[in-house]
Design an enzyme around this catalytic site. Sequence first.
Site, PDB file in Angstrom:
ATOM      1  N   PRO A  26       0.787  -1.244   0.000  1.00 39.53           N
ATOM      2  CA  PRO A  26       0.000   0.000   0.000  1.00 39.53           C
ATOM      3  C   PRO A  26       0.820   1.295   0.000  1.00 39.53           C
ATOM      4  O   PRO A  26       0.809   2.051   0.968  1.00 39.53           O
ATOM      5  CB  PRO A  26      -0.835  -0.135   1.270  1.00 39.53           C
ATOM      6  N   CYS A  27       1.506   1.560  -1.101  1.00 42.33           N
ATOM      7  CA  CYS A  27       2.269   2.806  -1.181  1.00 42.33           C
ATOM      8  C   CYS A  27       1.345   4.026  -1.197  1.00 42.33           C
ATOM      9  O   CYS A  27       1.785   5.149  -0.939  1.00 42.33           O
ATOM     10  CB  CYS A  27       3.180   2.805  -2.412  1.00 42.33           C
TER      11      CYS A  27
END
Length: 279
Positions: free
Chosen positions: A247-248
């Site tokens: 989850p950047c």
Amino acid sequence: MKTQQALNYERIASAICFIRENYREQPGLEQIAEHIHVSPFHFQRLFHEWAGITPKQFLQYLNIGYAKKILKETHATLFDTACELGLSGTSRLYDLFINIEGMTPGEYKNGGQDLDINYSFEDTPFGSIIVASTGKGVCHMAFADEGEEKALANLQSLFPNAAYKQTLDTKQQNALSVFNQDWSKLQEIKLHLRGTEFQLKVWETLLKVPAGGLTTYADLAAKSGYEGACRAVGTAIGKNPVAFLIPCHRVIKATGEIGNYHWGEVRKNAIIGWEAAHL
């Protein structure tokens, strides 16, 4: 009168130019520091504060870029490639690839040969996505904003010699379940990632940021064990091969600004809001 910050930037810029122009000679710390008229200790600290990595690491990134170009575009042997870079032999080239690319130079040269990759295209709340998997797990996920043909070409450029089959397998289905607000199968999602030790550590730390939560580049750097290396952490985030699952999009600036996102700032805002609303 120039500020200290401006003077430091000029020194770093001069050092980078020197490294880029002389990387085949593999200049050492003392040689680079002498070029910008500072002590090696001061230059090491100054460069790390500015770039988040050491001068040696910066030189390694230049080396790996040139080595990849040689291996991809010529029929040079690994020994010839090492000599062209000014390295003492293939063992140093091997170490360089392992440290930077997470694979051997031979594995890079064969481009995923003997690797079977399944891929499929699916609709998500945030647009069409391509997801690909090997026998070990999901190896690639990206939003297909430029169409399926372009998305597939981007995947194939990562593993040019792999065998591809368009089919939706169980590994992909488990991964895609997160878009249905089903976080119960997270433990069943397997990833097959290729990266450096540094990148893998950053991605592993990202996986610990819960859905609906946010973190900053500085906090992520500290929790990854690389406090202060915000720029380097940002680069590792940009290399994330598996959109959404790693989850950047949950990383924002310390100021509270959403910041950049590989697949667009609007989409990043939408994903953050979507996760918060469903949790």
